[in-house]
Motif scaffolding. Structure first.
Motif, PDB file in Angstrom:
ATOM      1  N   ASN A 125      42.781  39.230  33.631  1.00  0.00           N
ATOM      2  CA  ASN A 125      42.865  38.233  34.694  1.00  0.00           C
ATOM      3  C   ASN A 125      43.299  38.895  36.003  1.00  0.00           C
ATOM      4  O   ASN A 125      44.242  39.690  36.018  1.00  0.00           O
ATOM      5  CB  ASN A 125      43.880  37.147  34.347  1.00  0.00           C
ATOM      6  CG  ASN A 125      43.397  36.207  33.267  1.00  0.00           C
ATOM      7  OD1 ASN A 125      42.334  36.413  32.688  1.00  0.00           O
ATOM      8  ND2 ASN A 125      44.166  35.178  32.985  1.00  0.00           N
ATOM      9  N   PRO A 126      42.671  38.556  37.122  1.00  0.00           N
ATOM     10  CA  PRO A 126      43.086  39.126  38.409  1.00  0.00           C
ATOM     11  C   PRO A 126      44.481  38.669  38.825  1.00  0.00           C
ATOM     12  O   PRO A 126      45.060  37.747  38.250  1.00  0.00           O
ATOM     13  CB  PRO A 126      42.020  38.593  39.383  1.00  0.00           C
ATOM     14  CG  PRO A 126      40.859  38.218  38.534  1.00  0.00           C
ATOM     15  CD  PRO A 126      41.441  37.750  37.237  1.00  0.00           C
ATOM     16  N   ASP A 127      45.013  39.320  39.851  1.00  0.00           N
ATOM     17  CA  ASP A 127      46.294  38.903  40.417  1.00  0.00           C
ATOM     18  C   ASP A 127      46.243  37.433  40.827  1.00  0.00           C
ATOM     19  O   ASP A 127      45.225  36.926  41.308  1.00  0.00           O
ATOM     20  CB  ASP A 127      46.626  39.728  41.664  1.00  0.00           C
ATOM     21  CG  ASP A 127      47.063  41.137  41.325  1.00  0.00           C
ATOM     22  OD1 ASP A 127      47.292  41.421  40.137  1.00  0.00           O
ATOM     23  OD2 ASP A 127      47.181  41.952  42.250  1.00  0.00           O
ATOM     24  N   SER A 128      47.359  36.753  40.648  1.00  0.00           N
ATOM     25  CA  SER A 128      47.533  35.351  41.016  1.00  0.00           C
ATOM     26  C   SER A 128      46.596  34.421  40.272  1.00  0.00           C
ATOM     27  O   SER A 128      46.355  33.286  40.691  1.00  0.00           O
ATOM     28  CB  SER A 128      47.406  35.144  42.537  1.00  0.00           C
ATOM     29  OG  SER A 128      48.545  35.659  43.193  1.00  0.00           O
ATOM     30  N   CYS A 129      46.070  34.898  39.128  1.00  0.00           N
ATOM     31  CA  CYS A 129      45.348  34.015  38.213  1.00  0.00           C
ATOM     32  C   CYS A 129      46.236  33.782  36.991  1.00  0.00           C
ATOM     33  O   CYS A 129      47.449  33.845  37.087  1.00  0.00           O
ATOM     34  CB  CYS A 129      43.996  34.605  37.866  1.00  0.00           C
ATOM     35  SG  CYS A 129      42.847  34.607  39.267  1.00  0.00           S
TER      36      CYS A 129
END
Length: 546
Positions: A66-70
């Motif tokens: 998952n990407p950052d802030s996900c």
């Protein structure tokens, strides 16, 4: 002393408020930090204790990749039929027209669990919430994401937010059933998300967040005589917001949920907010991330809720609730065998045994070096929230690298593009050196800079590493174990970039700054580093507040 907002300090956004008898519970988002969801408890609304992180295993949550802030967005907590019900999103994509947003539900007989394996609900959008009607039926509401917003003649970016949809949940079948109906589009402010429903005197009330996650954020109320609408907007449209009060110490107010208050005719309403650093001309920055507060609303004769005292701007010291206990100005953590101390979390993986070990060396946390500090999959980084603008952290590190691809040390971390890392490594000749890695938010390149170049030579033995963040400035220091004198390492660094507004900016950064320990072995061999006596101080702490 009167309590201060925010009551949950440091990164604790999207507060879902639930009352069970005399107990109040508040669930907040954890995004890519594991375990998933934080639930705090209070009886007096002033003092809150972390009592549960319910998503603890791979069957419930796996955020690798998952990407950052996900990851976990906007959990919604409710209580009915002798169970706690928690619905949540695991966001797997942020960029581009699409959001991949599977929504799930878990239940438990007590707030401490055991929490069930999840039921899959849908993936049409994010911020799901479950409403328990008084006829026994249950309804899921969520915002619906519309990837068509970039078509010609659409209203970009507002049209990405495609309104609030409703569908019935069948408890026996363990799935959503029946038609999906859009029940609300938006107020003129738009960016409608975070829907919650409640019912009073036969009317249905819809609570949403609007205005985006930046400085136009607001809480919007609407109501209808039937659950599927039509919904009319509150006379003021918004019930809580600081968008027109730039001098208020609490900013970006929005995304909350009401529940029955402590007095007849009142409701307590949660909200998220930030405490920006003083603006020095470079714009406002919020390194503490989005935090959670509460306000008291009253029912008026027109059947709408209004903030007690009038207006929409939340107060930092509200006149209700109990007396706040002073928070400790210092906490010292030694890592004993058992569970990771409650203040600390890690990133993404449901397999913590692969990245840390509390048994191998009692009194120490052993990190097992894995991928780079920017990895979205498996990195050994264990950290705690920064909760105030003036903080200090120090830790004893025992690490003997044998390759320049081995690193371990103290980190101030917002995300893969926003961190400062004081790390022990070695040069090509195998000599230990102490250096600094900086990634100052230059998305998308994520280029590293090295403010002290190859670093300074270190003798053998454990090393104390420390940092001080005082508002917009961060200073690293070190000393050898057994010595008393601290040595500044490198220049003062810009702490403001470790914020929601740093890097990609407030509409793409949703977490907050963490302080902690990291280790990498990008040879793939799993070199280990040991950490002991992690100390966290808030020198200006009262309740916790500046």
């Amino acid at each position: 002393m009167p309590f201060q907002n925010p009551v949950l300090r440091g990164f604790n956004p999207d507060p879902s408020l639930c009352r069970v008898g005399n107990d109040y519970y508040m669930a907040t988002s954890t995004f890519e930090w594991y375990p998933g969801v934080q639930i705090h408890h209070s009886r007096d609304l002033a003092n809150w204790e972390l009592v549960s992180r319910p998503l603890t295993r791979a069957a419930q949550l796996d955020m690798r990749g998952n990407p950052d802030s996900c990851g976990v967005w906007a959990p919604a907590l409710s209580y009915a039929d002798g169970l706690f019900w928690l619905v949540y999103t695991n966001v797997r994509r942020y960029d581009g027209n699409y959001k991949d947003t599977p929504n799930y539900m878990v239940t438990a007989p007590t707030i401490n669990g055991p929490w069930s394996d999840p039921v899959y609900l849908n993936a049409s959008g994010f911020d799901p919430s479950l409403f328990h009607d008084d006829d026994g039926r249950k309804w899921l509401v969520n915002m619906r994401w519309d990837h068509r917003a970039t078509m010609e003649h659409r209203d970009l970016p507002l049209d990405f937010f495609g309104g609030v949809v409703l569908q019935e949940y069948d408890v026996e079948a363990r799935k959503l059933v029946g038609p999906v109906k859009q029940i609300f589009h938006r107020s003129p402010l738009g960016y409608t998300e975070a829907p919650h429903l409640f019912k009073r005197e036969g009317r249905y009330y819809l609570i949403t967040a609007e205005g985006g996650t930046g400085y136009n954020h607001a809480v919007t109320h609407a109501r209808a005589d039937a659950i599927d609408g039509p919904y009319e907007l509150h006379p003021n449209w918004h019930v809580l917001s600081a968008k027109d009060a730039p001098e208020n110490p609490l900013q970006r107010t929005g995304h909350g949920q009401p529940c029955e208050g402590p007095e007849p005719g009142t409701m307590v309403h949660s909200f998220l907010c930030t405490r920006p650093l003083p603006d020095t001309g470079a714009g406002r920055h919020s390194p503490l991330g989005r935090e959670s507060g509460i306000e008291l609303l009253e029912w008026a004769e027109d059947g709408w809720l209004y903030r007690r005292g009038g207006g929409m701007v939340p107060e930092q010291t509200p006149a209700f609730g109990g007396t706040a206990r002073p928070l400790p100005a210092e906490s010292v953590t030694r890592f004993e065998p058992g569970d990771l101390p409650q203040d600390f979390q890690w990133l993404r993986t449901p397999e913590p045994d692969r990245i840390f070990d509390l048994q191998a060396r009692p009194g120490w946390l052993r990190l097992i070096g894995r991928e780079s500090i920017g990895s979205w999959f498996e990195q050994a980084l264990v950290a705690r929230r920064q909760t105030e603008h003036h903080v200090e952290a120090e830790v004893l590190v025992d690490f003997e690298p044998v390759d320049f691809q081995h690193m371990a040390g103290l980190v101030a971390y917002y995300g893969r593009h926003q961190f400062y890392y004081l790390n022990i490594s070695c040069d090509d000749a195998g000599a230990r050196r102490l250096g600094i890695q900086c990634c100052a938010g230059d998305w998308p390149e994520a280029s590293l800079t090295y403010p002290i170049g190859d670093g300074i030579a270190l003798p053998e033995g454990p090393v104390w590493l420390s940092l001080t963040i005082r508002y917009g400035s961060l200073q690293f220091r070190c000393r050898m174990d057994g010595q008393n004198d601290w040595q500044d390492i490198g220049p003062a660094l810009d702490a403001a970039i470790l914020s929601d507004e740093g890097g990609r900016g407030e509409h793409a950064n949703f977490t907050g700054c963490f302080l902690g320990m990291a280790a990498q072995d990008i040879t793939g061999q799993g070199a280990t580093a040991d950490f002991s006596s992690f100390t966290y101080r808030t020198p200006e702490n009262t309740q916790g507040g500046n």
